[in-house]
Motif scaffolding. Structure first.
Motif, mmCIF file in Angstrom:
data_model
loop_
_atom_site.group_PDB
_atom_site.id
_atom_site.type_symbol
_atom_site.label_atom_id
_atom_site.label_comp_id
_atom_site.label_asym_id
_atom_site.label_seq_id
_atom_site.Cartn_x
_atom_site.Cartn_y
_atom_site.Cartn_z
ATOM 1 N N GLU A 1 0.748 -1.308 -0.224
ATOM 2 C CA GLU A 1 -0.099 0.269 -0.640
ATOM 3 C C GLU A 1 0.651 1.467 -0.297
ATOM 4 N N VAL A 2 1.815 0.678 0.365
ATOM 5 C CA VAL A 2 2.640 2.528 0.267
ATOM 6 C C VAL A 2 3.493 2.938 -1.192
ATOM 7 N N TYR A 3 3.413 1.898 -1.813
ATOM 8 C CA TYR A 3 3.741 1.749 -3.265
ATOM 9 C C TYR A 3 2.977 2.541 -4.069
ATOM 10 N N THR A 4 3.738 2.990 -4.949
ATOM 11 C CA THR A 4 2.878 3.519 -6.370
ATOM 12 C C THR A 4 3.545 3.156 -7.868
ATOM 13 N N PRO A 5 3.438 2.945 -8.786
ATOM 14 C CA PRO A 5 4.358 2.692 -9.811
ATOM 15 C C PRO A 5 5.085 4.611 -10.732
ATOM 16 N N GLY A 6 6.063 4.360 -10.903
ATOM 17 C CA GLY A 6 6.551 5.438 -11.399
ATOM 18 C C GLY A 6 8.091 4.757 -11.990
ATOM 19 N N ASN A 7 8.631 5.650 -11.742
ATOM 20 C CA ASN A 7 10.189 5.876 -13.039
ATOM 21 C C ASN A 7 11.266 5.682 -10.990
ATOM 22 N N ILE A 8 11.190 5.399 -10.498
ATOM 23 C CA ILE A 8 11.998 5.769 -9.291
ATOM 24 C C ILE A 8 12.780 4.964 -9.110
ATOM 25 N N GLY A 9 13.837 3.363 -8.887
ATOM 26 C CA GLY A 9 14.130 2.740 -8.311
ATOM 27 C C GLY A 9 14.979 2.729 -6.615
ATOM 28 N N LEU A 10 14.876 1.959 -6.160
ATOM 29 C CA LEU A 10 14.580 1.666 -4.124
ATOM 30 C C LEU A 10 15.723 0.378 -4.165
ATOM 31 N N ILE B 1 21.908 -3.028 -12.522
ATOM 32 C CA ILE B 1 20.349 -3.329 -13.310
ATOM 33 C C ILE B 1 19.447 -1.974 -13.877
ATOM 34 N N LEU B 2 19.804 -1.041 -12.132
ATOM 35 C CA LEU B 2 18.382 -0.439 -12.551
ATOM 36 C C LEU B 2 19.396 1.064 -13.649
ATOM 37 N N ASP B 3 20.684 1.093 -13.299
ATOM 38 C CA ASP B 3 21.021 1.768 -14.547
ATOM 39 C C ASP B 3 21.023 1.594 -16.337
ATOM 40 N N GLU B 4 20.267 0.110 -16.350
ATOM 41 C CA GLU B 4 19.799 -0.246 -17.744
ATOM 42 C C GLU B 4 18.839 -0.147 -17.779
ATOM 43 N N GLU C 1 14.524 5.808 -13.817
ATOM 44 C CA GLU C 1 15.063 7.065 -14.744
ATOM 45 C C GLU C 1 15.921 7.655 -12.930
ATOM 46 N N ALA C 2 15.713 7.590 -12.621
ATOM 47 C CA ALA C 2 17.485 7.790 -10.658
ATOM 48 C C ALA C 2 16.888 6.753 -9.973
ATOM 49 N N ASP D 1 25.490 6.009 -14.677
ATOM 50 C CA ASP D 1 24.790 7.316 -15.302
ATOM 51 C C ASP D 1 23.760 7.703 -15.028
ATOM 52 N N LYS D 2 23.125 6.959 -14.483
ATOM 53 C CA LYS D 2 21.432 7.804 -13.915
ATOM 54 C C LYS D 2 21.735 8.324 -12.704
ATOM 55 N N PRO D 3 20.917 10.006 -11.737
ATOM 56 C CA PRO D 3 21.297 10.387 -10.930
ATOM 57 C C PRO D 3 20.879 9.029 -9.863
ATOM 58 N N VAL D 4 21.537 8.957 -8.709
ATOM 59 C CA VAL D 4 21.628 9.264 -7.506
ATOM 60 C C VAL D 4 21.449 9.085 -5.682
ATOM 61 N N VAL D 5 20.610 9.456 -5.432
ATOM 62 C CA VAL D 5 19.860 9.824 -3.916
ATOM 63 C C VAL D 5 20.814 9.242 -2.779
ATOM 64 N N ALA D 6 20.993 9.215 -1.910
ATOM 65 C CA ALA D 6 21.299 7.982 -0.472
ATOM 66 C C ALA D 6 21.224 8.983 0.553
ATOM 67 N N TYR D 7 21.036 7.706 1.856
ATOM 68 C CA TYR D 7 20.430 8.055 2.850
ATOM 69 C C TYR D 7 21.429 7.100 3.674
ATOM 70 N N VAL D 8 21.846 7.040 4.565
ATOM 71 C CA VAL D 8 22.732 6.562 5.744
ATOM 72 C C VAL D 8 21.740 6.380 6.737
#
Length: 302
Positions: free
Chosen positions: A140-149, A193-196, A201-202, A226-233
């Motif tokens: 229920e917390v997910y929705t289709p889109g273009n951000i890979g986690l 995998i996500l880059d390909e 998209e990110a 090559d794609k944008p990456v955002v990190a959280y630690v």
């Protein structure tokens, strides 16, 4: 990696309590669970799913299987996974926590030789929002889109997904790589995998203290992605040298006295080390999960 709405799924350990709770949720999401395996329970039908004693019987009675989820006891995971590989299943997701490290080493050797993708152990699995749920993600917390986690933490994956969903940023896929001492597919493998992946998209990478997988991922991002990456630690406030909380992650760098000495002098495995590595790779690092959507939107605009 090929997880779609058409993926035919096997559940090994379908009579285990966690599987009994997870499988109906997977079915409700539309996941095609074609069979279950639980030695000694062959011939039963659970939630409309035929249960057999052996993986070989599954292939004979219901046909091809694209992926298997393993819920069996930790000391039986290796046998279950090797049985799946022997029968041609090349995508294995291990939900079970606490698989013996030496067993995992043996499995990874066999998986590499057979070109088998292993996710986990001790992970929530994989979800492709709107298509397939393979594991215990709260859909229920997910929705289709273009951000890979891609994440080491299960619950943090859900929290970040919710933050993204509320910000109008849907997800292409969410993967928990596992938080045991030794895991299958690494951050670097999933980043590739996500880059390909055409639908991504990110990428958001969610790390934890302990070990050096985030540092290695940061270097890989700088050199390859090559794609944008955002990190959280996670774990900035955890006291150094005092195991608390997510034990699998925190004690990874404390398995021996030598490692403790190295970690003390180099800060290896600390939040500071990981954040510094990402910043050196020019990867934006969120201070809290709620900041991730903002950093993603900024990254996508460049």
């Amino acid at each position: 990696m090929n997880f779609t709405a058409d993926t035919r799924v096997l559940i090994q350990g379908i009579t285990e309590p966690l599987a009994a709770a997870a499988v109906p949720l997977m079915q409700a999401y539309g996941t095609r669970v074609v069979a279950g395996v639980s030695p000694g329970f062959g011939g039963q039908v659970l939630a409309g799913i035929p249960v057999l004693d052996l993986v070989e019987q599954v292939l004979t009675q219901v046909g091809e299987v694209d992926a298997t989820l393993i819920f069996v006891h930790p000391y039986r995971v290796l046998d279950a996974a090797l049985e799946a590989i022997a029968n041609g299943i090349r995508q294995i997701i291990i939900i079970t926590e606490g698989m013996p490290p030496l067993d995992m080493v043996k499995l990874l050797q066999k998986a590499e030789a057979s070109e088998t993708l292993v996710v986990g152990p001790n992970c929530p699995g994989v979800i492709v929002p709107g298509q397939v749920l393979l594991g215990i993600h709260p859909a229920e917390v997910y929705t289709p889109g273009n951000i890979g986690l891609v994440s080491r933490s299960g619950t943090l994956t859900y929290e970040v997904a919710m933050e993204l969903t509320q910000a109008g940023l849907g997800q292409s896929i969410a993967v928990g790589i596992g938080s045991d001492a030794i895991v299958g597919a690494s951050f670097a493998q999933w980043l590739q995998i996500l880059d390909e992946d055409e639908t991504t998209e990110a990428i958001v990478l969610i790390g934890e203290i302990g070990g050096d997988s985030e540092e290695a991922a940061a270097q890989y991002i700088a050199e390859v992605i090559d794609k944008p990456v955002v990190a959280y630690v996670a774990g900035r406030a955890a006291p150094r040298g005092k195991p608390t909380g997510h034990a699998g992650a925190i004690i990874a760098s404390q398995l021996s006295a030598t490692r403790e000495i190295i970690a003390y002098h180099t800060h290896l495995g600390t939040a500071e080390s990981k954040i510094a590595a990402f910043k050196e790779a020019q990867v934006p690092v969120a201070e809290r999960p709620s900041q991730i959507p903002v950093l993603l939107q900024q990254a996508l605009q460049h």
